[in-house]
Scaffold this active site. Structure first.
Site, PDB file in Angstrom:
ATOM      1  N   LYS A 272       0.842  -1.195   0.000  1.00  0.00           N
ATOM      2  CA  LYS A 272       0.000   0.000   0.000  1.00  0.00           C
ATOM      3  C   LYS A 272       0.883   1.252   0.000  1.00  0.00           C
ATOM      4  O   LYS A 272       1.907   1.287   0.679  1.00  0.00           O
ATOM      5  CB  LYS A 272      -0.872   0.037   1.260  1.00  0.00           C
ATOM      6  CG  LYS A 272      -2.059  -0.917   1.228  1.00  0.00           C
ATOM      7  CD  LYS A 272      -2.927  -0.763   2.454  1.00  0.00           C
ATOM      8  CE  LYS A 272      -4.050  -1.766   2.461  1.00  0.00           C
ATOM      9  NZ  LYS A 272      -5.055  -1.551   1.408  1.00  0.00           N
ATOM     10  N   ARG A 346     -10.513 -11.294   2.029  1.00  0.00           N
ATOM     11  CA  ARG A 346     -11.350 -12.373   1.484  1.00  0.00           C
ATOM     12  C   ARG A 346     -10.637 -13.717   1.595  1.00  0.00           C
ATOM     13  O   ARG A 346     -11.272 -14.754   1.692  1.00  0.00           O
ATOM     14  CB  ARG A 346     -11.727 -12.027   0.031  1.00  0.00           C
ATOM     15  CG  ARG A 346     -10.562 -11.894  -0.901  1.00  0.00           C
ATOM     16  CD  ARG A 346     -10.900 -11.133  -2.179  1.00  0.00           C
ATOM     17  NE  ARG A 346     -10.975  -9.688  -1.958  1.00  0.00           N
ATOM     18  CZ  ARG A 346     -11.288  -8.805  -2.889  1.00  0.00           C
ATOM     19  NH1 ARG A 346     -11.579  -9.192  -4.108  1.00  0.00           N
ATOM     20  NH2 ARG A 346     -11.332  -7.521  -2.606  1.00  0.00           N
TER      21      ARG A 346
HETATM   22  N1  BES Z   1      -8.053  -3.573   4.252  1.00  0.00           N
HETATM   23  C1  BES Z   1      -8.229  -3.187   2.903  1.00  0.00           C
HETATM   24  C2  BES Z   1      -9.513  -2.392   2.675  1.00  0.00           C
HETATM   25  C3  BES Z   1      -9.654  -1.070   3.381  1.00  0.00           C
HETATM   26  C4  BES Z   1      -9.383   0.111   2.706  1.00  0.00           C
HETATM   27  C5  BES Z   1     -10.120  -0.997   4.677  1.00  0.00           C
HETATM   28  C6  BES Z   1      -9.546   1.323   3.356  1.00  0.00           C
HETATM   29  C7  BES Z   1     -10.272   0.198   5.324  1.00  0.00           C
HETATM   30  C8  BES Z   1     -10.001   1.365   4.666  1.00  0.00           C
HETATM   31  C9  BES Z   1      -8.271  -4.414   1.996  1.00  0.00           C
HETATM   32  O1  BES Z   1      -7.538  -5.507   2.419  1.00  0.00           O
HETATM   33  C10 BES Z   1      -7.749  -4.015   0.661  1.00  0.00           C
HETATM   34  O2  BES Z   1      -6.628  -3.610   0.603  1.00  0.00           O
HETATM   35  N2  BES Z   1      -8.556  -4.136  -0.382  1.00  0.00           N
HETATM   36  C11 BES Z   1      -8.170  -3.772  -1.695  1.00  0.00           C
HETATM   37  C12 BES Z   1      -8.747  -4.777  -2.662  1.00  0.00           C
HETATM   38  C13 BES Z   1      -8.264  -4.641  -4.086  1.00  0.00           C
HETATM   39  C14 BES Z   1      -6.783  -4.965  -4.162  1.00  0.00           C
HETATM   40  C15 BES Z   1      -9.039  -5.572  -4.969  1.00  0.00           C
HETATM   41  C16 BES Z   1      -8.698  -2.374  -1.981  1.00  0.00           C
HETATM   42  O3  BES Z   1      -9.798  -2.043  -1.532  1.00  0.00           O
HETATM   43  O4  BES Z   1      -7.995  -1.607  -2.604  1.00  0.00           O
HETATM   44 ZN    ZN Z   2      -5.494  -5.380   1.798  1.00  0.00          ZN
END
Ligand code: BES
Ligand code: ZN
Ligand code: ZN
Length: 499
Positions: A272, A346
Site C-alpha cells: 500500500k 477475502r
Molecule cells: N483492508 C483493505 C480495505 C480497506 C481500505 C479498509 C480502506 C479500510 C479502509 C483491503 O484488504 C484491501 O486492501 N482491499 C483492496 C482490494 C483490491 C486490491 C481488490 C482495496 O480495496 O484496494
Molecule cells: Zn489489503
C-alpha cells in the site's frame, strides 16, 4: 459514567441542559423566566434556533448550576431514537469541553411517549457512553486531564421502570462497542493475534456459557486452510483462528458471526502507498466486533446459540511472504490465484466461512470485514455495505441497523457479477477478472466470499468506511467507532429463539 434517573431535575449536578422543541414557544419559561428572556433574545439575534442539535449556553449565573444550556430538538414529529443518541452525545461532549463532569437534563422526559421506555433507555445509554469515550492512554497526564470522562448524567423521567431496563441493555452494548474501539485504536505493535487470543480468553473465562477454541498454525495446516496461511506467510506473528461459542438456547441451530482479523495490512508485495497504509492497524475491526457481540450475548443471556469466528493474520512483506501470482488451496479444496496480495481479507474469511459451515452447520452466517476501499468510496462513514442472497436476512440486518444507529446499506448482488471472480488457471482469482478489475469492487469481493458458503443463509457486511472515521460525529469521535457491535447486538436482541 453513572447514569441516574430522577423525577425532577437533579440540582446537585454541574450543568443543566434543557431541550426545546420547535413548538415550545415559551422558551423554557416554566423553568425560569430570566432564562426564557435570554433565549428569546438569543433567538432574535440568531445565536440560537430550536432546530435539532443547536445549542446555546446561557449566561445564567444566579442558579444552582455552573452552566445552563438549551438544546434545540427540532419538530416533535421528526424525533427518533437516533436523535436521542445524538442529543445526549452532544451534552456529553459539551460538558467535557467546559471541563465539567456532570449534568442533568429533561430531554428524556420530554420525549417520553415517542418510543418505548426500554428503547429510549437503550439509546440514551448508548449516546452517553459512546460520547464519553476517549482513547488517551498514550497521552501525557496533563493532556489526559483535559479529556477526562464525565462522572454523572442524571436523566429526568417520570415514567416506569422500562427506562432503567433499557439503560442496562444500552450500557452493555455501548461498553462492548468501546472495548472494540480500544482494540482498533491500539496500534499493530500491541494488538497482534496473540493479544486477540488473550482478549477472547478473557471473554470465555468471564462467562460459563462461552467456550473458546483456538486453532494454531499446526492445526490450520492440518485442516488445510491454505488461503489463510498464505496471507500470514510474511509475518513474524502466528496465524490463528479463534472460535468463541456461546450457548444461550436449548434449541436452534448456530448463528455464526465471522470477522476479518488482519492485525496489520501492509498490502503485502502489492504494498500500500503512503496515505493508504497508515491506518491499517484497523483491519481487525471485524474480528473485534464479533468478539464483542459474543460478549453482549453472554452478558445479556440472549436466547441464541452463537459462534464468533475470528481468522487472525498479519499481511506483511518478507522473503517468506506470498508472491503475486501464487496459487493456494482453500479449506474447501478450491484453488485461488493471488491476483493481488492486498486483497487478503477475502482470503482469510473464505477459509473461515468454509470451515465454520463444515464443522458447525450453522443456519445463518454473517461476516463483518474492513474489506474494500471501494466501499469507503461508495458509502463513506455512515453506513456499512451489506450484500447477500437471502432477502429475509438482509431485511433483518437493515432493521437492526436502523434501530441501533449502526446502519447498513444494501449493495446489489446481481447475477451478472457472479462469475467475475472465476480464475483462468485456478478455480478463483482473488481480484476481479473483468474490465479494469476495480469495477464494483465491494460487490466482487462479496461474490468471492459467496463461493465458500454452501447452504447457510449468509450476508456479508463491509465495514471498511464505518469502522474508522476521520471526522467527529455527534456521539462517536474520530478514530475507531466499534461499527458492527450495535448492528449485531440489535440483530440478536430482535431475533432470539422463541423457547
Ligand atoms: N483492508 C483493505 C480495505 C480497506 C481500505 C479498509 C480502506 C479500510 C479502509 C483491503 O484488504 C484491501 O486492501 N482491499 C483492496 C482490494 C483490491 C486490491 C481488490 C482495496 O480495496 O484496494
Ligand atoms: Zn489489503
Ligand atoms: Zn485488508
Amino acid at each position: 459514567m453513572k447514569i441516574t434517573i430522577t423525577k425532577d431535575l437533579d440540582k446537585t449536578q454541574e450543568v443543566l441542559f434543557l431541550g426545546l422543541f420547535e413548538e415550545d414557544k415559551d422558551n423554557g419559561k416554566s423553568f425560569n423566566k430570566e432564562l426564557a428572556e435570554e433565549v428569546e433574545e438569543a433567538t432574535g439575534r440568531k445565536a440560537f434556533s430550536r432546530k435539532f442539535g443547536e445549542m446555546y449556553a446561557t449566561k445564567l449565573s444566579s442558579h444552582a448550576y455552573k452552566k445552563v444550556a438549551v438544546l434545540g430538538l427540532g419538530e416533535k414529529k421528526d424525533l427518533n431514537v437516533e436523535k436521542i443518541r445524538q442529543a445526549l452525545g452532544k451534552m456529553v461532549t459539551s460538558t467535557k469541553c467546559w471541563s465539567l463532569s456532570s449534568f442533568t437534563t429533561n430531554i428524556v422526559e420530554k420525549v417520553r411517549g415517542c418510543a418505548d421506555g426500554e428503547v429510549l433507555g437503550r439509546a440514551a445509554a448508548e449516546g452517553l457512553l459512546l460520547a464519553n469515550y476517549n482513547f488517551t492512554k498514550y497521552l501525557a497526564k496533563e493532556k489526559q486531564e483535559k479529556k477526562k470522562p464525565l462522572q454523572v448524567a442524571a436523566l429526568q423521567w417520570s415514567g416506569g421502570n422500562d427506562l432503567s431496563e433499557g439503560l442496562k441493555v444500552g450500557r452493555v452494548v455501548a461498553e462492548a462497542t468501546n472495548m472494540v474501539r480500544d482494540l482498533v485504536n491500539e496500534p499493530a505493535n500491541v494488538v497482534n493475534s496473540e493479544y486477540m487470543e488473550k482478549m477472547a480468553k478473557q471473554v470465555a473465562s468471564q462467562y460459563s456459557s462461552v467456550k473458546l477454541k483456538v486453532l494454531n498454525k499446526a492445526e490450520l495446516e492440518k485442516e488445510g486452510m491454505g488461503s489463510l496461511l498464505g496471507v500470514n506467510a510474511g509475518s513474524q506473528n502466528p496465524p490463528k483462528l479463534l472460535v468463541l461459542e456461546y450457548t444461550g438456547s436449548k434449541k436452534g441451530k448456530y448463528t455464526a458471526f465471522l470477522g476479518k482479523g488482519i492485525t496489520f495490512d501492509s498490502g503485502g508485495y502489492n504494498l500500500k502507498p503512503t496515505k493508504y497504509i497508515e491506518d491499517m492497524k484497523t483491519d481487525m475491526a471485524g474480528a473485534a466486533a464479533v468478539m464483542a457481540a459474543v460478549k453482549v450475548a453472554a452478558e445479556l443471556k440472549l436466547k441464541k446459540n452463537l459462534l464468533g469466528v475470528m481468522p487472525l493474520c498479519e499481511n506483511m512483506v518478507d522473503a517468506t511472504a506470498q508472491h503475486p501470482g501464487d496459487i493456494v488451496r482453500a479449506y474447501n479444496g478450491k484453488t485461488i490465484e493471488i491476483g493481488n496480495t492486498d486483497a487478503e481479507g477475502r482470503l482469510v474469511l473464505c477459509d473461515a466461512l468454509a470451515y465454520t459451515e463444515a464443522k458447525y452447520n450453522p443456519e445463518v452466517m454473517i461476516d463483518l470485514a474492513t474489506l474494500t476501499g471501494a466501499c469507503v468510496v461508495a458509502l463513506g462513514y455512515y453506513a456499512a455495505g451489506v450484500m447477500g442472497k437471502d432477502d429475509a436476512l438482509l431485511h433483518a440486518l437493515h432493521e437492526a441497523g436502523n434501530n441501533s444507529g449502526d446502519r447498513v446499506w444494501q449493495l446489489p448482488f446481481f447475477e451478472e457479477y457472479q462469475d467475475w471472480m472465476d480464475g483462468s488457471i485456478s478455480d478463483l482469482n482473488n481480484i476481479s477478472q473483468k474490465g479494469k478489475g476495480y469495477e464494483a469492487g465491494s460487490i466482487t469481493a462479496g461474490v468471492f466470499l459467496s463461493k465458500f458458503v454452501e447452504k447457510a443463509k449468509w450476508a456479508h457486511v463491509d465495514i471498511a468506511g464505518s469502522a474508522y472515521w476521520a471526522v467527529d460525529g455527534p456521539y462517536l469521535s474520530k478514530g475507531a467507532t466499534g461499527s458492527g457491535v450495535r448492528l449485531l447486538s440489535y440483530y440478536l436482541l430482535e431475533n432470539q429463539e422463541k423457547e
